[in-house]
Design a protein around this motif. Structure first.
Motif, PDB file in Angstrom:
ATOM      1  N   SER A 126       3.469   8.930  39.940  1.00 30.77           N
ATOM      2  CA  SER A 126       3.702   8.684  41.359  1.00 30.77           C
ATOM      3  C   SER A 126       4.570   9.783  41.961  1.00 30.77           C
ATOM      4  O   SER A 126       4.368  10.192  43.101  1.00 30.77           O
ATOM      5  CB  SER A 126       4.350   7.310  41.566  1.00 30.77           C
ATOM      6  N   HIS A 127       5.542  10.269  41.155  1.00 28.93           N
ATOM      7  CA  HIS A 127       6.419  11.347  41.608  1.00 28.93           C
ATOM      8  C   HIS A 127       7.243  11.818  40.414  1.00 28.93           C
ATOM      9  O   HIS A 127       7.084  11.298  39.301  1.00 28.93           O
ATOM     10  CB  HIS A 127       7.284  10.908  42.779  1.00 28.93           C
ATOM     11  N   THR A 128       8.105  12.789  40.638  1.00 29.86           N
ATOM     12  CA  THR A 128       8.735  13.480  39.510  1.00 29.86           C
ATOM     13  C   THR A 128      10.182  13.071  39.243  1.00 29.86           C
ATOM     14  O   THR A 128      10.917  13.811  38.581  1.00 29.86           O
ATOM     15  CB  THR A 128       8.659  15.010  39.717  1.00 29.86           C
ATOM     16  N   HIS A 129      10.623  11.927  39.716  1.00 32.70           N
ATOM     17  CA  HIS A 129      11.946  11.449  39.312  1.00 32.70           C
ATOM     18  C   HIS A 129      11.917  11.072  37.827  1.00 32.70           C
ATOM     19  O   HIS A 129      10.866  10.703  37.277  1.00 32.70           O
ATOM     20  CB  HIS A 129      12.364  10.249  40.166  1.00 32.70           C
ATOM     21  N   GLY A 130      13.100  11.136  37.219  1.00 31.12           N
ATOM     22  CA  GLY A 130      13.194  11.006  35.777  1.00 31.12           C
ATOM     23  C   GLY A 130      12.706   9.694  35.209  1.00 31.12           C
ATOM     24  O   GLY A 130      12.314   9.627  34.034  1.00 31.12           O
ATOM     25  N   ASP A 131      12.700   8.637  35.995  1.00 30.34           N
ATOM     26  CA  ASP A 131      12.234   7.344  35.496  1.00 30.34           C
ATOM     27  C   ASP A 131      10.717   7.187  35.639  1.00 30.34           C
ATOM     28  O   ASP A 131      10.175   6.109  35.390  1.00 30.34           O
ATOM     29  CB  ASP A 131      12.974   6.186  36.189  1.00 30.34           C
ATOM     30  N   HIS A 132      10.039   8.267  35.979  1.00 31.81           N
ATOM     31  CA  HIS A 132       8.574   8.237  36.081  1.00 31.81           C
ATOM     32  C   HIS A 132       7.908   9.312  35.223  1.00 31.81           C
ATOM     33  O   HIS A 132       6.734   9.189  34.883  1.00 31.81           O
ATOM     34  CB  HIS A 132       8.141   8.374  37.551  1.00 31.81           C
ATOM     35  N   ILE A 133       8.649  10.348  34.895  1.00 30.29           N
ATOM     36  CA  ILE A 133       8.047  11.461  34.138  1.00 30.29           C
ATOM     37  C   ILE A 133       8.676  11.623  32.756  1.00 30.29           C
ATOM     38  O   ILE A 133       8.480  12.641  32.099  1.00 30.29           O
ATOM     39  CB  ILE A 133       8.160  12.802  34.899  1.00 30.29           C
ATOM     40  N   GLY A 190       7.061  10.954  51.153  1.00 31.05           N
ATOM     41  CA  GLY A 190       8.205  10.335  51.833  1.00 31.05           C
ATOM     42  C   GLY A 190       9.377  10.200  50.890  1.00 31.05           C
ATOM     43  O   GLY A 190      10.393  10.855  51.064  1.00 31.05           O
ATOM     44  N   HIS A 191       9.225   9.383  49.868  1.00 32.34           N
ATOM     45  CA  HIS A 191      10.292   9.244  48.867  1.00 32.34           C
ATOM     46  C   HIS A 191      10.561  10.591  48.201  1.00 32.34           C
ATOM     47  O   HIS A 191      11.713  10.935  47.907  1.00 32.34           O
ATOM     48  CB  HIS A 191       9.852   8.191  47.847  1.00 32.34           C
ATOM     49  N   THR A 192       9.499  11.320  47.941  1.00 35.25           N
ATOM     50  CA  THR A 192       9.572  12.727  47.529  1.00 35.25           C
ATOM     51  C   THR A 192       8.458  13.466  48.286  1.00 35.25           C
ATOM     52  O   THR A 192       7.572  12.821  48.850  1.00 35.25           O
ATOM     53  CB  THR A 192       9.356  12.888  46.006  1.00 35.25           C
ATOM     54  N   GLY A 212       4.350   2.888  43.382  1.00 34.19           N
ATOM     55  CA  GLY A 212       5.425   3.781  42.940  1.00 34.19           C
ATOM     56  C   GLY A 212       6.747   3.433  43.612  1.00 34.19           C
ATOM     57  O   GLY A 212       7.136   2.263  43.665  1.00 34.19           O
ATOM     58  N   ASP A 213       7.403   4.449  44.149  1.00 35.09           N
ATOM     59  CA  ASP A 213       8.663   4.228  44.859  1.00 35.09           C
ATOM     60  C   ASP A 213       8.486   4.385  46.370  1.00 35.09           C
ATOM     61  O   ASP A 213       9.451   4.697  47.072  1.00 35.09           O
ATOM     62  CB  ASP A 213       9.729   5.217  44.370  1.00 35.09           C
ATOM     63  N   ALA A 214       7.265   4.169  46.852  1.00 31.51           N
ATOM     64  CA  ALA A 214       7.046   4.294  48.299  1.00 31.51           C
ATOM     65  C   ALA A 214       7.917   3.293  49.060  1.00 31.51           C
ATOM     66  O   ALA A 214       8.407   3.584  50.161  1.00 31.51           O
ATOM     67  CB  ALA A 214       5.575   4.075  48.631  1.00 31.51           C
ATOM     68  N   ARG A 232      17.085  12.734  43.387  1.00 31.17           N
ATOM     69  CA  ARG A 232      17.161  11.970  42.157  1.00 31.17           C
ATOM     70  C   ARG A 232      16.885  10.512  42.499  1.00 31.17           C
ATOM     71  O   ARG A 232      17.232  10.045  43.561  1.00 31.17           O
ATOM     72  CB  ARG A 232      18.554  12.086  41.520  1.00 31.17           C
ATOM     73  N   CYS A 233      16.289   9.823  41.543  1.00 31.67           N
ATOM     74  CA  CYS A 233      15.848   8.463  41.826  1.00 31.67           C
ATOM     75  C   CYS A 233      16.863   7.434  41.365  1.00 31.67           C
ATOM     76  O   CYS A 233      17.462   6.714  42.122  1.00 31.67           O
ATOM     77  CB  CYS A 233      14.519   8.198  41.147  1.00 31.67           C
ATOM     78  N   GLY A 234      17.021   7.355  40.049  1.00 30.02           N
ATOM     79  CA  GLY A 234      17.822   6.277  39.491  1.00 30.02           C
ATOM     80  C   GLY A 234      19.253   6.672  39.370  1.00 30.02           C
ATOM     81  O   GLY A 234      20.085   5.902  38.983  1.00 30.02           O
TER      82      GLY A 234
HETATM   83 ZN   LIG Z   1      11.925   7.778  42.670  1.00 33.76          ZN
END
Ligand SMILES: [Zn+2]
Length: 234
Positions: A126-133, A190-192, A212-214, A232-234
């Motif tokens: 969904s995107h490249t924040h650490g809790d997804h990749i 939007g989120h990224t 995702g994190d939309a 950064r996400c989390g």
């Molecule tokens: Zn995120």
């Protein structure tokens, strides 16, 4: 403790009207929901500036494995499997961020399903924040499906977000992955800068959007709260 509707972890059934047509759509057979991390967010106002300041919340982080007649697709890869070996989990540098745990590894869940990493044809995030990749490199041969805007977004210290040698298809908008309308990546920036969502049309359940994190919380959706672009996400 109450479980909350974290939209990165729940399936948003936003397109029920399309469900009838879904049964005719192509070779999508099944969706598996995998545990790709659990945690506690220190301050959820990160995702709703000025609202719920200082409020903590338990989080879940799912991955989704799709079985299609043409091959397997993994949607998101969660926090790194290495966190499973950390008794205290992974504490964030910023106490407002998320303290992650890994009750099960992604690798062990695939093994239990009889799926080898080399069997995975596509990995889409969904995107490249650490809790997804966190586990993209468990699948070095898989074709990455990622928006060009996300791929080109400079990471911390201008580092690339993916290994340059990893096979990739850089997308510029929506993508019908298998060409039969059953699995479609939707550009939802939007989120990224290159955030994307996944529209899946399951034979029995019908149409679902993995968002995702939309949107992080039901309340944010209901009240039309919008965050900012997050490095950064989390
Ligand atoms: Zn995120």
């Amino acid at each position: 403790m109450q479980r909350f509707a974290l939209l990165s972890a729940v399936i948003l059934a936003a397109l029920g009207a399309l469900a009838t047509g879904a049964a005719q759509a192509g070779g999508l057979e099944r969706l598996y929901i995998l545990n790709c991390g659990e945690g506690v967010a220190g301050d959820i106002s990160r995702w709703s500036p000025g609202v719920n300041v200082g409020q903590s919340m338990p989080f879940v982080d799912n991955c989704y494995l799709l079985k299609h007649a043409q091959g397997w697709l993994l949607w998101d890869t969660g926090v790194p499997d290495a966190i499973a070996a950390m008794p205290e989990g992974q504490k964030p540098a910023d106490p407002k961020a998320t303290h992650w745990y890994r009750p099960k590894t992604l690798a062990s869940q695939l093994e239990a399903l009889g799926v080898k990493p080399a069997d995975i044809q596509f990995v889409a995030v969904s995107h490249t924040h650490g809790d997804h990749i966190g586990n993209v490199e468990l699948f070095p041969q898989a074709m990455l499906l990622v928006q060009k805007a996300e791929y080109d977004w400079p990471g911390p210290n201008n580092a690339p977000r993916f290994k340059p040698e990893h096979p990739v298809t850089k997308l510029d908008g929506d993508k019908d992955v298998f060409g039969d309308g059953s699995v479609t990546i939707l550009a939802t920036p939007g989120h990224t800068p290159g955030h994307q969502s996944l529209l899946v049309k399951l034979p029995k359940t019908g149409a679902l959007v993995l968002s995702g994190d939309a949107v992080h919380f039901q309340a944010n959706w209901d009240h039309r709260r919008v965050g900012r672009v997050y490095h950064r996400c989390g």
